[in-house]
Design an enzyme around this catalytic site. Structure first.
Site, PDB file in Angstrom:
ATOM      1  N   HIS A   8      51.284 -16.344  24.818  1.00 28.45           N
ATOM      2  CA  HIS A   8      50.399 -17.505  24.686  1.00 28.45           C
ATOM      3  C   HIS A   8      50.185 -17.903  23.227  1.00 28.45           C
ATOM      4  CE1 HIS A   8      48.190 -13.746  24.708  1.00 28.45           C
ATOM      5  NE2 HIS A   8      47.237 -14.320  24.000  1.00 28.45           N
ATOM      6  N   CYS A  64      55.184 -14.733  18.979  1.00 26.26           N
ATOM      7  CA  CYS A  64      53.826 -14.432  19.442  1.00 26.26           C
ATOM      8  C   CYS A  64      52.876 -14.954  18.366  1.00 26.26           C
ATOM      9  CB  CYS A  64      53.644 -12.934  19.751  1.00 26.26           C
ATOM     10  SG  CYS A  64      53.727 -11.823  18.344  1.00 26.26           S
ATOM     11  N   THR A  66      51.398 -13.559  15.722  1.00 24.98           N
ATOM     12  CA  THR A  66      51.813 -13.175  14.368  1.00 24.98           C
ATOM     13  C   THR A  66      53.317 -12.949  14.261  1.00 24.98           C
ATOM     14  OG1 THR A  66      51.513 -10.861  14.957  1.00 24.98           O
ATOM     15  CG2 THR A  66      49.626 -11.986  13.926  1.00 24.98           C
ATOM     16  N   GLY A  67      53.964 -12.739  15.384  1.00 24.72           N
ATOM     17  CA  GLY A  67      55.371 -12.333  15.400  1.00 24.72           C
ATOM     18  C   GLY A  67      55.528 -10.830  15.296  1.00 24.72           C
ATOM     19  N   HIS A  97      72.913  -9.496   6.077  1.00 23.24           N
ATOM     20  CA  HIS A  97      72.882  -8.054   5.785  1.00 23.24           C
ATOM     21  C   HIS A  97      72.615  -7.187   7.010  1.00 23.24           C
ATOM     22  CE1 HIS A  97      71.955  -8.448   1.191  1.00 23.24           C
ATOM     23  NE2 HIS A  97      72.849  -9.328   1.590  1.00 23.24           N
ATOM     24  N   HIS A 133      77.197  -3.136   4.742  1.00 23.07           N
ATOM     25  CA  HIS A 133      76.133  -3.605   5.639  1.00 23.07           C
ATOM     26  C   HIS A 133      76.350  -3.081   7.057  1.00 23.07           C
ATOM     27  CE1 HIS A 133      74.335  -5.875   2.531  1.00 23.07           C
ATOM     28  NE2 HIS A 133      75.332  -6.733   2.408  1.00 23.07           N
TER      29      HIS A 133
HETATM   30  C1  RB5 Z   1      47.690 -12.297  21.196  1.00 22.16           C
HETATM   31  O1  RB5 Z   1      46.352 -12.622  21.006  1.00 22.16           O
HETATM   32  C2  RB5 Z   1      48.255 -11.686  19.931  1.00 22.16           C
HETATM   33  O2  RB5 Z   1      47.776 -10.392  19.785  1.00 22.16           O
HETATM   34  C3  RB5 Z   1      49.766 -11.705  19.970  1.00 22.16           C
HETATM   35  O3  RB5 Z   1      50.215 -13.013  20.121  1.00 22.16           O
HETATM   36  C4  RB5 Z   1      50.469 -11.178  18.749  1.00 22.16           C
HETATM   37  O4  RB5 Z   1      49.984 -11.753  17.588  1.00 22.16           O
HETATM   38  C5  RB5 Z   1      50.585  -9.714  18.642  1.00 22.16           C
HETATM   39  O5  RB5 Z   1      51.203  -9.168  17.747  1.00 22.16           O
END
Ligand code: RB5
Length: 141
Positions: A8, A64, A66-67, A97, A133
């Site tokens: 989400h 996500c 933050t990724g 690499h 590499h």
């Molecule tokens: C969801 O709220 C958040 O924790 C997820 O998207 C992500 O950032 C986790 O690493």
């Protein structure tokens, strides 16, 4: 074929990325999520990782909030090398690499315009194929 997966927190950016891929005529398979309802990011990391492991897709994009969570999860899968990128330099170098096969981004971190450039750089940059590499990649597994 590019495998796409998000939670989400990455849903909004993924819709933008899909429109960008459409514009470029790049084929993808969208493994969800398909709304902003709260979900568990490992589910989508696993779907994308499996599509690559099975040879159904060559590369993947995971988003996500933050990724971070989605890339940590993907990197626990055999043969998956997921790179969390917030700039084009890293997107280029991780292809050259590390032969990264998954690009991870944070939907709450990068805006769409930067994300498009990161995606383009990742998809358009080949692995260098250099022995040193490849040797280091082989040492990862
Ligand atoms: C969801 O709220 C958040 O924790 C997820 O998207 C992500 O950032 C986790 O690493």
């Amino acid at each position: 074929m590019v495998a796409l997966g998000c939670d989400h927190g990455g849903y909004a950016l993924m819709q933008e990325v899909k429109a960008h891929l459409d514009q470029r005529g790049i084929e993808y398979k969208d493994f969800g999520t398909y709304s902003t309802d709260s979900v568990d990011y490992p589910v989508y990391a696993h779907k994308v990782g499996k599509a690559i492991q099975d040879g159904e897709c060559e590369l993947g994009i995971l988003i996500c909030g933050t990724g971070i969570g989605i890339s940590i999860t993907a990197n626990k899968m055999k043969g998956i090398r997921a790179a969390l990128c917030e700039n084009c330099f890293c997107a280029e170098k991780t292809r050259e690499h590390n032969n990264a096969n998954v690009l991870a981004m944070g939907g709450r971190v990068v805006g769409p315009e930067l994300a498009f450039k990161i995606v383009d750089t990742f998809l358009d940059t080949p692995f260098s194929g250099e022995e040193r590499h490849q040797r280091r990649i082989d040492m990862m597994e």
